[in-house]
Design an enzyme around this catalytic site. Structure first.
Site, PDB file in Angstrom:
ATOM      1  N   PRO A 121     -42.484 -15.023-102.559  1.00  0.00           N
ATOM      2  CA  PRO A 121     -43.854 -14.848-103.063  1.00  0.00           C
ATOM      3  C   PRO A 121     -44.107 -15.542-104.398  1.00  0.00           C
ATOM      4  O   PRO A 121     -43.191 -15.788-105.180  1.00  0.00           O
ATOM      5  CB  PRO A 121     -43.950 -13.338-103.258  1.00  0.00           C
ATOM      6  CG  PRO A 121     -42.556 -12.929-103.603  1.00  0.00           C
ATOM      7  CD  PRO A 121     -41.612 -13.915-102.966  1.00  0.00           C
ATOM      8  N   CYS A 122     -45.383 -15.900-104.625  1.00  0.00           N
ATOM      9  CA  CYS A 122     -45.822 -16.264-105.978  1.00  0.00           C
ATOM     10  C   CYS A 122     -47.274 -15.849-106.116  1.00  0.00           C
ATOM     11  O   CYS A 122     -47.811 -15.149-105.256  1.00  0.00           O
ATOM     12  CB  CYS A 122     -45.627 -17.741-106.288  1.00  0.00           C
ATOM     13  SG  CYS A 122     -46.892 -18.831-105.631  1.00  0.00           S
ATOM     14  N   GLY A 123     -47.946 -16.301-107.139  1.00  0.00           N
ATOM     15  CA  GLY A 123     -49.292 -15.834-107.437  1.00  0.00           C
ATOM     16  C   GLY A 123     -50.298 -16.167-106.354  1.00  0.00           C
ATOM     17  O   GLY A 123     -51.118 -15.342-105.972  1.00  0.00           O
ATOM     18  N   PHE A 182     -48.389 -12.733-103.712  1.00  0.00           N
ATOM     19  CA  PHE A 182     -47.981 -11.367-104.051  1.00  0.00           C
ATOM     20  C   PHE A 182     -48.910 -10.313-103.472  1.00  0.00           C
ATOM     21  O   PHE A 182     -48.492  -9.219-103.141  1.00  0.00           O
ATOM     22  CB  PHE A 182     -47.936 -11.190-105.575  1.00  0.00           C
ATOM     23  CG  PHE A 182     -46.612 -11.515-106.147  1.00  0.00           C
ATOM     24  CD1 PHE A 182     -45.555 -10.647-106.024  1.00  0.00           C
ATOM     25  CD2 PHE A 182     -46.408 -12.717-106.805  1.00  0.00           C
ATOM     26  CE1 PHE A 182     -44.313 -10.952-106.541  1.00  0.00           C
ATOM     27  CE2 PHE A 182     -45.179 -13.040-107.322  1.00  0.00           C
ATOM     28  CZ  PHE A 182     -44.129 -12.157-107.193  1.00  0.00           C
TER      29      PHE A 182
END
Lengths: 93, 464
Positions: free
Chosen positions: A8-10, A41
């Site tokens: 995951p990331c932003g 996320f």
């Protein structure tokens, strides 16, 4: 059935794909078959139940997930990469 | 030189989906990538352009007519459709000098490391698109490539400097040693800091303690792209006076648009990963044995719950601001989550939810007016690069949640004022900017002296 890893990331666009590509490459080099998906996320909570492992570049989150979370910052910095990959490989087995 | 210029001119005529892949293939080969790998990345880059154009076209086709109907139904003059940061990035990559961004980023970083002005090795090559974005914007406003180049150099230097100042705080909040974020959104700290001082003076503000995590668990669903898109789409449909069936239809189509955007944009990243890695290796190889902090994109802070909770809690205020701000032209759609303002706020307040929320609300008008200013410029750039075809029912496109609304406006408009022979206003603005910069440096200087992490040994970023 290959194991499924969420990265995951932003936004699910930039950082997560960077880390996911790196992970894909090193796991392929080690002959490990895994399905690696870059996500954001915000949807992580909904997706976690269908995956085996989360490799996150943003540790220290207070959020709880039903599957194991491994700190994957080394995928971006290259510092301690060996150790990080070993941890991921161990977790997959 | 004439030959090169001629080739470049011919290539740009082929459109960005052909032009940039060819440039990237050349850069890849210079950085010693294998031909087939470089070619694969280059084609994927072309695919990314084609895909993004497709989705932008879809959005304008879906929201454009409903938006127009909303304008005539409500009398609100929201003629600039916010399509968010992903199209902005695509448009930037399509600018003819976009690839120069890598050169500027790498050269400025190497010079600053060499001169010991920074200890940061920025490996976040994704956000190089901001250099192209600023370049396209500044040349459009001022007509000067020199000003654009200077602004980009200052930009990279600021990224490295602010990244260095916030590093101990980033470590404190993430437990990650040896890294920081060099994302330009932290430029917003310049104006967030005075607001922070103001908010700190609200009586009783330090006594309010709300855990953002419990709220995040409950509100998290509203942050998911498809849910958010559905709600915004329905609201626009309702404001347009449509019947239930059309409202729900618009909701689903809007949800599809917001879900597709990150999917197609991620193609850009996948295409750029090999170039990014090659560029990083290239920089590391210049400083064997040197200790670095590694500069990364902002999501290393994404574990801070306040960021997500405040972004969601801000949405009602975004909608309210749309309606009440006089002169606002922006119809929020693509960037309703205000990450770019919220993350620096959370860093400043150490994740204090209430303070970050209040600070973000106070600063909302800046975003709306900056996006209103941006609308005609972004539309012109989008059309001239060929990424977007604006259908006749759409007036302007814009980007509401710009990562650096204040700095962008300043860097484009202040040189323009000087060009126009105005003296007093641009000088006052420049002095103000210097003042804000000085406050910022002083703040981090004091904070980092107190910090226990600042004496940590530098981590070695070893070449792979």
């Amino acid at each position: 059935m290959p194991k499924k890893i969420l990265v995951p990331c932003g936004s699910g666009v930039a950082t997560s794909n960077m880390a996911a590509e790196k992970l894909r490459k090193v796991l392929r080099d080690r002959g490990i078959d895994a399905q690696i998906q870059a996500v954001d996320f915000r949807s992580l909570a909904s997706l976690a139940s269908q995956a085996d492992l989360i490799v996150s570049v943003a540790p220290h989150g207070e959020a709880k997930y039903p599957i194991r979370v491994i700190n994957g910052i080394a995928l971006l910095t290259g510092v301690g990469l060996e150790q990080c990959i070993n941890e991921i490989v161990d977790a997959l087995h | 030189m004439g030959g090169v210029a001629h080739i470049l001119h011919t290539l740009t005529n082929y459109g960005p989906a052909v032009f940039l892949p060819i440039i990237m293939l050349a850069i890849g080969l210079v950085l010693r990538m294998k031909f087939l790998q470089a070619a694969s990345s280059a084609i994927l880059l072309g695919v990314a352009f084609a895909a993004v154009s497709l989705v932008i076209g879809y959005i304008l086709g879906v929201i454009g007519p409903v938006g127009n109907q909303m304008i005539s139904n409500t009398g609100l003059h929201l003629s600039a459709l916010d399509i968010g940061w992903t199209p902005a990035a695509a448009i930037s990559w399509a600018w003819k000098f976009a690839a120069l961004g890598f050169v500027i980023e790498i050269v400025v970083n190497i010079v600053m490391l060499w001169a010991k002005w920074t200890d940061i090795l920025n490996v976040d090559m994704w956000n190089v698109w901001h250099l192209s974005w600023m370049g396209a914007l500044i040349t459009m406003v001022t007509g000067s490539y020199v000003i654009a180049l200077i602004a980009d150099i200052v930009w990279v230097a600021m990224q490295l400097k602010i990244g260095q100042y916030i590093r101990p705080r980033v470590q404190e909040m993430t437990d990650l040693p040896g890294v920081t974020s060099t994302h330009p959104m932290f430029f917003n700290l310049l104006w967030l800091y005075p607001v922070y001082l103001l908010v700190n003076r609200i009586p009783g503000i330090n006594k309010i303690k709300i855990s953002p995590q419990s709220l995040r668990d409950r509100l998290g669903i509203f942050g998911e792209n498809h849910v958010l898109g559905f709600i915004i789409g329905c609201l626009i449909g309702i404001a347009a006076g449509d019947n239930v069936a059309v409202v729900l239809q618009t909701g689903i189509e809007a949800a599809a648009a917001l879900t597709l955007f990150p999917m197609v944009s991620s193609l850009f990243m996948r295409a750029l990963v090999p170039i990014s890695e090659a560029a990083t290796e290239f920089m590391k190889a210049r400083f064997p044995g040197r200790m670095f902090y590694v500069g990364l994109d902002w999501p290393i802070l994404a574990g801070v719950s306040t960021i997500w909770t405040v972004s969601i809690l801000l949405i009602p205020f975004v909608l309210l601001a749309t309606v009440v701000l006089p002169g606002n032209m922006v119809l929020p759609f693509g960037s309703v989550m205000f990450i770019g303002g919220v993350v620096p706020g959370a860093v400043l307040t150490r994740g204090d939810m209430v303070k970050t929320w209040i600070m973000s609300i106070i600063m909302l008008p800046l975003y709306f007016y900056a996006a209103t200013w941006l609308a005609p410029l972004m539309t012109r750039i989008a059309v001239s690069t060929g990424v977007v075809k604006i259908p006749p029912h759409v007036h302007f496109i814009t980007w509401l949640n710009q990562d650096t609304p204040g700095v962008t406006w300043f860097m484009a408009q202040v040189p323009k004022m000087f060009e126009n022979g105005r003296i007093i206003l641009p000088v006052v603005l420049s002095l103000l900017a210097i003042g804000l910069g000085w406050l910022q440096v002083r703040y981090w200087h004091n904070e980092n002296k107190k910090s226990t992490t600042s004496t940590d040994e530098l981590k070695v970023a070893e070449a792979e």
